[in-house]
Design an enzyme around this catalytic site. Sequence first.
Site, short mmCIF file in Angstrom:
data_model
loop_
_atom_site.label_atom_id
_atom_site.label_comp_id
_atom_site.label_asym_id
_atom_site.label_seq_id
_atom_site.Cartn_x
_atom_site.Cartn_y
_atom_site.Cartn_z
CD GLU A 186 61.01 59.72 37.99
OE1 GLU A 186 61.11 58.99 37.00
OE2 GLU A 186 60.16 60.61 38.09
CE LYS A 216 62.14 62.72 36.00
NZ LYS A 216 61.81 62.68 34.58
#
Length: 341
Positions: free
Chosen positions: A177, A219
Amino acid sequence: MNTKELINTVNAMLAGSKGLLAMDESTPTCNKRFEEVGIPQTEEYRRAYREMIVTTPGLGDCISGAILYDETIHQSTRNGTPFIDILKQAGIIPGIKVDEGTTDLPGSPGEKMTNGLDGLPARLNKYYTLGARFAKWRAVIAIGPHIPTDECIETNMHDLATYAAMCQRAGLVPIVEPEVLMDGPHDLKKCFDVTEKVLNVLFEKLRGQNVDLHAVILKPNMVLPGLSCPRQAGIDTVAEATITCLLQSVPAEVPGIVFLSGGQSPELATAHLNAMHVKYEDRLPWALTFSFARAIQKPALEIWKGKDENVAVAQQMLRHRACLDDAARRGEYTPEMEKTA
Ligand code: 13P
């Protein structure tokens, strides 16, 4: 490395039109969200809140995996059933946030680096034994007058790749992420350029550390103007910028992309995901879905308010938002659906 097991986990995480529920707020972040709606900031209230979430009837119809926090993964319902077991019974794969938050990047005011690599292999083994099958690590990249610096991007993407390699060795699918923050007055183009650069460096580092890209989930943020940018963008503009940026920077062998919501309203986050599917579905080499925290939880938290008598209605709202996001992954969301909770 057990590639077959990792790929099976990836396939289950990306199944159908489901997505992920991020419920991995650290204790300070969870307390901040509670404070905003007047809920006492205690371990028992955090446990009760997470119990409300994981026991939501039908949650597994729209949610394939839930990202937990260290405190939460060890907790149980009031009658003693571990949350991990509740999730598994609902067909939801348990995942775990393994970064330990951010600290200032030395010598670079306004920039952060993420902690948690020390002792990580042992923690990953422990989480695997507890039942987690995927993990998450968040790096944050801020946009400002002279930032992000190359050093910030290099350091954070290097650490993300190191984490990802450790996860795959431990049998956990890494969610990587790299969040380009929405704070600030920057425009959509600036967010596009920074996101593209960050993703290019990330995939260079992942390859450099021999991470199997078939067993990684990305992500990212959506490509949006900053929150205080005077020129906000329409839904189709955001969808186009986001897909163009991702097609230019995410290799086709990556199986899935799951968006964070990043401070967008629940309705807008859903509408943006929907527009990406409506307009670009046939051009996408990867599964494209959601891994929202605030955009799924916020309306339910505001209903729950820490009170037992509100649990059923809060759960209804939680499931409703998750189902709207599931519909968005099919390109079948309409704003009228907001009314039918
Ligand atoms: P938001 O959807 O609230 O941005 O949170 C996603 C997340 O997992 C942040 O790390």
